[in-house]
Design an enzyme around this catalytic site. Sequence first.
Site, PDB file in Angstrom:
ATOM      1  N   GLY A   1      53.089  46.858  71.569  1.00  0.00           N
ATOM      2  CA  GLY A   1      53.140  45.405  71.652  1.00  0.00           C
ATOM      3  C   GLY A   1      52.459  44.862  70.401  1.00  0.00           C
TER       4      GLY A   1
ATOM      5  N   ARG B   1      60.424  44.642  72.461  1.00  0.00           N
ATOM      6  CA  ARG B   1      60.539  43.201  72.763  1.00  0.00           C
ATOM      7  C   ARG B   1      61.015  42.434  71.536  1.00  0.00           C
ATOM      8  NH1 ARG B   1      54.540  42.723  74.811  1.00  0.00           N
ATOM      9  NH2 ARG B   1      54.571  44.697  75.929  1.00  0.00           N
TER      10      ARG B   1
ATOM     11  N   ARG C   1      40.613  46.526  82.920  1.00  0.00           N
ATOM     12  CA  ARG C   1      41.446  45.646  82.112  1.00  0.00           C
ATOM     13  C   ARG C   1      42.327  44.861  83.079  1.00  0.00           C
ATOM     14  NH1 ARG C   1      46.943  46.806  78.985  1.00  0.00           N
ATOM     15  NH2 ARG C   1      47.062  44.827  77.898  1.00  0.00           N
TER      16      ARG C   1
ATOM     17  N   ASN D   1      42.359  51.132  83.245  1.00  0.00           N
ATOM     18  CA  ASN D   1      43.499  50.280  82.916  1.00  0.00           C
ATOM     19  C   ASN D   1      44.644  50.719  83.821  1.00  0.00           C
ATOM     20  OD1 ASN D   1      45.650  48.921  81.864  1.00  0.00           O
ATOM     21  ND2 ASN D   1      45.341  49.588  79.746  1.00  0.00           N
TER      22      ASN D   1
ATOM     23  N   GLU E   1      39.661  48.700  72.363  1.00  0.00           N
ATOM     24  CA  GLU E   1      39.647  47.832  73.546  1.00  0.00           C
ATOM     25  C   GLU E   1      38.787  48.412  74.673  1.00  0.00           C
ATOM     26  OE1 GLU E   1      43.827  45.788  73.938  1.00  0.00           O
ATOM     27  OE2 GLU E   1      44.045  47.621  72.797  1.00  0.00           O
TER      28      GLU E   1
ATOM     29  N   GLU F   1      46.949  50.167  61.782  1.00  0.00           N
ATOM     30  CA  GLU F   1      45.926  51.083  61.260  1.00  0.00           C
ATOM     31  C   GLU F   1      46.522  52.229  60.446  1.00  0.00           C
ATOM     32  OE1 GLU F   1      43.389  52.345  64.567  1.00  0.00           O
ATOM     33  OE2 GLU F   1      43.514  50.304  65.344  1.00  0.00           O
TER      34      GLU F   1
ATOM     35  N   ASP G   1      59.595  53.403  68.122  1.00  0.00           N
ATOM     36  CA  ASP G   1      58.361  53.949  67.562  1.00  0.00           C
ATOM     37  C   ASP G   1      58.403  53.857  66.025  1.00  0.00           C
ATOM     38  OD1 ASP G   1      56.134  56.269  68.535  1.00  0.00           O
ATOM     39  OD2 ASP G   1      56.737  56.306  66.425  1.00  0.00           O
ATOM     40  N   MET G   2      57.450  53.139  65.461  1.00  0.00           N
ATOM     41  CA  MET G   2      57.471  52.885  64.019  1.00  0.00           C
ATOM     42  C   MET G   2      57.454  54.176  63.202  1.00  0.00           C
ATOM     43  SD  MET G   2      57.751  50.695  61.662  1.00  0.00           S
ATOM     44  CE  MET G   2      57.407  49.017  62.188  1.00  0.00           C
ATOM     45  N   ARG G   3      56.678  55.166  63.660  1.00  0.00           N
ATOM     46  CA  ARG G   3      56.600  56.420  62.907  1.00  0.00           C
ATOM     47  C   ARG G   3      57.981  57.087  62.822  1.00  0.00           C
ATOM     48  NH1 ARG G   3      51.716  59.972  64.878  1.00  0.00           N
ATOM     49  NH2 ARG G   3      52.212  58.571  66.567  1.00  0.00           N
TER      50      ARG G   3
ATOM     51  N   LEU H   1      49.083  45.361  65.773  1.00  0.00           N
ATOM     52  CA  LEU H   1      50.449  45.899  65.715  1.00  0.00           C
ATOM     53  C   LEU H   1      50.493  47.275  66.370  1.00  0.00           C
ATOM     54  CD1 LEU H   1      51.050  45.023  61.940  1.00  0.00           C
ATOM     55  CD2 LEU H   1      51.500  43.579  63.935  1.00  0.00           C
TER      56      LEU H   1
ATOM     57  N   HIS I   1      46.294  40.523  74.343  1.00  0.00           N
ATOM     58  CA  HIS I   1      45.533  41.409  73.428  1.00  0.00           C
ATOM     59  C   HIS I   1      44.183  40.784  73.077  1.00  0.00           C
ATOM     60  CE1 HIS I   1      49.629  43.045  71.789  1.00  0.00           C
ATOM     61  NE2 HIS I   1      49.141  43.893  72.673  1.00  0.00           N
TER      62      HIS I   1
END
Length: 394
Positions: free
Chosen positions: A207, A236, A86, A7, A380, A329, A278-280, A204, A175
């Site tokens: 991106g 974004r 990719r 990638n 992926e 996840e 960053d969600m965490r 999720l 994706h």
Amino acid sequence: MQILVINCGSSSLKFAVIDPVARTEAVNGLAQRLGSPEASITWKDASGKKQETAIAGGDHAKAMRAVYGGLKERGLAAGLAGIGHRVVHGGQLFSASMLIDEQVEKGIESCFALGPLHNPPNLLGIRICKELFPGMRQVAVFDTAFHQSMPRQAYLYPVPYAWYEQHAVRKYGFHGTSHRFVSARTIEMLGLKTEDSAVIVAHLGNGCSATAVKNGKSVDTTMGLTPLEGLVMGTRSGDIDPALIAFMCERLGKDAAKVTDLLNKQSGLIGLSGVSNDMRALLAEVDKGNDRAKLAVEVFCYRLAKSLAALAVPLGRIDALAFTGGIGENSVPVRAKVIEHLKILGFALDPARNAVSGRESKGRITTDGSTCALVVPTNEELVIALDTAGLVTG
Ligand code: AMP
């Protein structure tokens, strides 16, 4: 059989050697900050052992040579059966993975205008590998390919039709490898029949995009001409009023490219929270009482739920909603909030199942008898390895 998966991004190069039959990974790694004095390459072996080497000033070619050298050292270079790449944008040319030849390379190049940040480094990776591994068969796996099955009413924007005819302006969706893998896995896990199935996939990660998959095919998706459309993401904005761009150009005295750049890099979770993309990290801030972090997570979940509900339209019914990607996840509170917003569609959260990502209930996080939502880890790289193996062995 071993497949090298590549990638190649604008300043990074991710790689992995995967056995698609045994579904095992011999090694993976990441070369990053390419082109800068801090360029480095990190290797992670199957045992989990990590090794980082500096390749100061190294570009993509130097990084790929280092990967080749490292594979040789590990005795992995000689046994490769193929290389899978990719490729982000396949435009309307590619609706499946392709064995790479001159024509395919030209096709990838013809999509540069549609994927200006991604396709040039993707093609560069292919060309460098051609030199380093002469005669080795290579495969391009496109992010957009899975969505080529969308019907016209889903992919056309209500703009002058000439924009589509003359400039290929339409929704493409991204994706695709993840949506394809996760929807197929969901169908398998639930024992559904592919030809009679209705699944929504919420990918999720940094991106984010969601796709309606009917009878195994993508029928609508949230990302569009570019990956900026749709859901709120790490940096974004996702959907906004298109007039906002001209408005902010005037206010900020910047051109459209600059404002679009702000929508791509300084918006979404980082824009709203001012803390992190960053969600965490954001959830940790929420726990400390940070109101802007809370706002960012609320907007993320609310807009996500609205988009998921909209994807019920092309499906007609929902057999399952699958959460995947780093956030999908792992983030228990995000899934809980989204399911709460989606009560109208018959979802009812089982908090105990959600807390363990449905590990004890075949991924399922909603109560028996309510609409099924589940956690399905994406992979992926495995899809790229499987497609490559399929094409190189004919
Ligand atoms: P990806 O792009 O798929 O690697 O996903 C990256 C996103 O997943 C980031 O926003 C991470 O903060 C998020 N993520 C990873 N692990 C967790 C976790 N345990 N809880 C919440 N978010 C997580």
